[in-house]
Design a protein around this motif. Structure first.
Motif, short mmCIF file in Angstrom:
data_model
loop_
_atom_site.label_atom_id
_atom_site.label_comp_id
_atom_site.label_asym_id
_atom_site.label_seq_id
_atom_site.Cartn_x
_atom_site.Cartn_y
_atom_site.Cartn_z
N ARG A 78 0.68 3.93 -3.51
CA ARG A 78 0.76 4.88 -2.91
C ARG A 78 -0.62 4.52 -2.93
O ARG A 78 -1.48 5.72 -3.50
CB ARG A 78 0.61 6.09 -3.48
CG ARG A 78 2.60 6.67 -3.30
CD ARG A 78 2.72 7.74 -3.85
NE ARG A 78 2.51 8.09 -5.34
CZ ARG A 78 2.96 7.72 -6.66
NH1 ARG A 78 3.99 7.25 -5.93
NH2 ARG A 78 2.75 7.51 -7.56
N ASN A 79 -1.44 3.47 -2.45
CA ASN A 79 -3.17 3.33 -3.26
C ASN A 79 -3.09 2.36 -1.98
O ASN A 79 -2.68 1.25 -1.43
CB ASN A 79 -2.45 2.30 -3.88
CG ASN A 79 -4.33 2.44 -4.42
OD1 ASN A 79 -5.18 2.10 -3.80
ND2 ASN A 79 -4.66 2.26 -5.57
N PRO A 80 -4.43 2.38 -0.95
CA PRO A 80 -4.25 1.84 0.55
C PRO A 80 -5.54 0.82 0.38
O PRO A 80 -5.71 0.34 0.89
CB PRO A 80 -5.39 3.13 1.64
CG PRO A 80 -6.25 4.39 0.27
CD PRO A 80 -5.22 3.90 -0.95
N GLN A 111 0.75 -1.16 -0.17
CA GLN A 111 -0.28 0.34 -0.07
C GLN A 111 1.02 1.29 -0.24
O GLN A 111 0.82 1.87 -0.90
CB GLN A 111 -1.01 0.15 1.11
CG GLN A 111 -2.64 -0.99 1.25
CD GLN A 111 -2.54 -1.74 2.28
OE1 GLN A 111 -2.58 -1.05 3.28
NE2 GLN A 111 -3.58 -2.58 2.26
N GLY A 112 2.07 1.70 -0.32
CA GLY A 112 2.67 2.72 0.89
C GLY A 112 3.36 2.48 -0.91
O GLY A 112 3.82 3.44 -0.70
N HIS A 151 0.98 6.71 10.13
CA HIS A 151 0.85 6.31 8.25
C HIS A 151 2.48 5.56 8.42
O HIS A 151 3.39 5.05 7.66
CB HIS A 151 1.35 7.39 7.52
CG HIS A 151 -0.44 7.49 7.27
ND1 HIS A 151 -1.09 7.81 6.39
CD2 HIS A 151 -1.28 6.99 8.01
CE1 HIS A 151 -2.38 7.55 6.63
NE2 HIS A 151 -3.21 7.59 7.44
#
Lengths: 353, 252
Positions: A104-106, A100-101, A293
């Motif tokens: 850049r997409n949760p 996810q990091g 985060h």
């Protein structure tokens, strides 16, 4: 000027640290309670004190003959199962957090790179061919890795790989492999291999033994450890391409390093316990709510929470009914509502800011 | 020192940069001006090393302090944790920032005038505040070169004033090679030593601000009649300003 800075920043930074420490303490206690509870409960229940005593004996004198029934149940049946569940949960959660990091997409999870489906294909094929044991694990792992390499080749356009093409290629490879898995199920012998494939695909730790746990453990532990080593680098990789590169990151190479580690983790996990969905997406989100985060705290928090959560889910799977409930069913039933809540919380907060 | 030598960049049949040369030594500041779509961003990318050159060469240190217009991460980091990312190149793949790195990050925040945001979440800051934090991150890299992508584009007049003061403060120390792009020639007058004018016809003009920011050059640059006026500045000393002579002015 320096003293002014101190006065201004300290009040904000200090509660941050205190909060983090408290959060990790709670997560550790949660994991410990889950592990002990899981060792105790079941059809043959063992008091907590006795379970801990047995574990201690098992560690200090591993070569001892196991004669008592509670010894055999705790040390040969439940302990490897709890350890495998904890490692698998930790591995899946930390993989999800890292992906996810990087993307850049949760909403990304380890399934997105096609690794899970590729690994599932390897396992289904092995079961159909009557291959079990270590060769099955090898096939699962290699097919998971092959899926990742296919995604890599497919997403490379003019020598460059964009994040969105990786996600799309992952979807394409995933659905291709899942179609082939369906085909395998369609042609599999309905009396023998079909139930085995279906049950394996649904995910379970029921077959956990020390042997299996030790086969999966190196990949899970080393993969998770290396991702944890990369925790500060993941902060950099979570920035946009230009920013990350300007800070000295070789973005494409480092992303593939992360993908490779995720393949090692997911391949090891799928090989011994089938596909377990939702952990890789729900746990990092929950961990983010608790510790924030920053990957330097998010990764360890995901490890603890993922391990604890998986152990609890597995305990429910084997104790809730007379027969074992497949893990995939419970993680989806528990994960989907939690995920919905987290998502709504996330967007409500974002809309409020 | 940072710059390009005879740089050529083509996108398909279009030549964006045609043998573009400029150099910014340590201690000087360059403003890049040009109409939309002329290649200011491509020039910055080329200087930063993100844009492959079809010909020519680039001179730059290994790490260039880059201040993007906005940060695009969806992650919620504290400002200090954003700034400490500037240390990444010194830490390597598996390195972790230590107390020294946080000291450097705090010092960079102070130099950018953003110390008070250290413990705040970056995504909760205003555009101007974020830019100060991103500048601090660029300073924390320790690079002798700083590149700003349209730093004034999203700022109101007050924040433009603050930004130009900050740029001038950095310039006054004469220890960095600074490059920024802008739409406003007044920013070049206020905070730069040199200007690069990227003309619409593909030519470019590079030289000291006083020689390049002239009504004639600017009319060629923007296709709008321009006037230069000298006004008393805040300290009483004369200050030069550039004004577009739009139709409204002529009518008045």
């Amino acid at each position: 000027m320096a003293t002014v800075t101190q006065e201004l920043t300290t009040p904000v930074v200090r509660p941050h640290l205190a909060r983090q420490t408290a959060a990790f303490a709670v997560l550790l206690v949660l994991l410990a309670v889950a592990v002990v509870a899981s060792l105790c409960v079941g059809r043959f229940s063992v008091p907590a004190g006795r379970a801990l005593e047995l574990i201690w004996q098992g560690i200090t004198d591993p070569a001892r003959d196991l004669t008592e029934i509670d010894e055999r149940i705790v040390l040969l049946v439940r302990a490897p199962r709890v350890l495998l569940a904890a490692l698998a949960g930790a591995g899946l959660a930390v993989s999800g957090a890292a992906l996810q990091g990087v993307f850049r997409n949760p909403l990304v999870s380890p399934d997105i790179l096609g690794i899970s489906q590729g690994a599932a294909f390897g396992g289904a094929l092995a079961i159909m061919l009557g291959i079990w044991g270590f060769p099955l694990i090898a096939m699962v792992f290699l097919c998971g890795l092959a899926a990742l390499i296919l995604v890599g080749l497919l997403s490379r356009i003019n020598g460059r790989t964009e994040t969105v093409t990786v996600i799309l290629s992952g979807l394409v490879i995933s659905s291709m492999f899942s179609a082939v898995v369906s085909l395998l199920q369609f042609v599999a012998d309905p009396n023998t291999s079909l139930p085995a494939i279906v049950y394996w695909l649904m995910g379970s730790f029921a077959t956990a033994t020390w042997d299996r746990t030790l086969v999966a453990a190196p990949g899970l532990v080393i993969g998770a450890f290396l991702l944890w080593m990369l925790r500060f680098r993941l902060n950099i990789l979570s920035l946009d391409e230009a920013e990350a590169r300007s800070l000295g990151a070789n973005t494409s190479l480092e992303r593939w390093l992360v993908f490779g580690l995720v393949a090692v983790i997911v391949g090891s996990q799928v090989a011994v316990s089938g596909i377990i969905g939702w952990i890789g997406i729900v746990i990092p989100h929950a961990a983010r709510l608790i510790v924030g985060h920053d990957h330097r705290t998010l990764l360890p928090a995901s490890v603890l929470l993922g391990a604890g959560f998986m152990v609890i889910i597995d305990t429910i799977a084997r104790t809730a009914t007379a027969a074992e409930i497949p893990l995939g069913v419970i993680t989806a039933l528990v994960g989907a509502p939690i995920f919905t809540l987290l998502l709504r919380h996330h967007y409500r907060e974002r809309a409020g800011s | 020192m940072i710059g390009l030598t005879e740089a050529v960049v083509r996108f398909g049949p279009r030549t964006i940069l045609d043998r573009l040369s400029f150099v910014v030594p340590v201690g000087r500041t360059l403003a890049i001006l040009g109409p939309n779509g002329r290649g200011k961003t491509t020039t910055l990318k080329a200087v930063l090393g993100f844009q492959r050159l079809d010909a020519g060469s680039r001179t730059a240190p290994d790490i260039v302090g880059y201040v993007p217009q906005t940060a695009s991460s969806n992650q919620r980091y504290r400002a200090i944790d954003v700034v400490v990312m500037g240390r990444a190149a010194h830490l390597g793949l598996f390195g972790q920032p230590g107390p020294d790195d946080f000291d450097i990050a705090h010092a960079a925040l102070e130099r950018a005038g953003a110390s008070r945001f250290a413990g705040h979440f970056f995504d909760r800051l205003s555009g101007g505040e974020r830019q100060m934090v991103l500048l601090a991150r660029a300073l924390a890299t320790g690079s002798a070169a700083l590149v700003f992508d349209e730093p004034a584009a999203a700022l109101d007049l007050h924040n433009q004033e603050r930004l130009l003061t900050l740029l001038n403060g950095l310039r006054a120390l004469r220890d960095k090679a600074i490059v920024f792009t802008t739409h406003d020639p007044n920013h070049a007058l206020a905070a730069a030593d040199d200007a690069l004018l990227m003309m619409p016809d593909g030519q470019s003009l590079f030289g000291p601000v006083m020689e390049t920011i002239t009504p004639g050059h600017l009319e060629r640059l923007y296709g709008v009649p321009m006037r230069i006026v000298d006004l008393p500045g805040p300290g009483g000393d004369p200050q030069r300003a550039v004004l577009p002579a739009f139709a409204g002015i002529r009518a008045a």
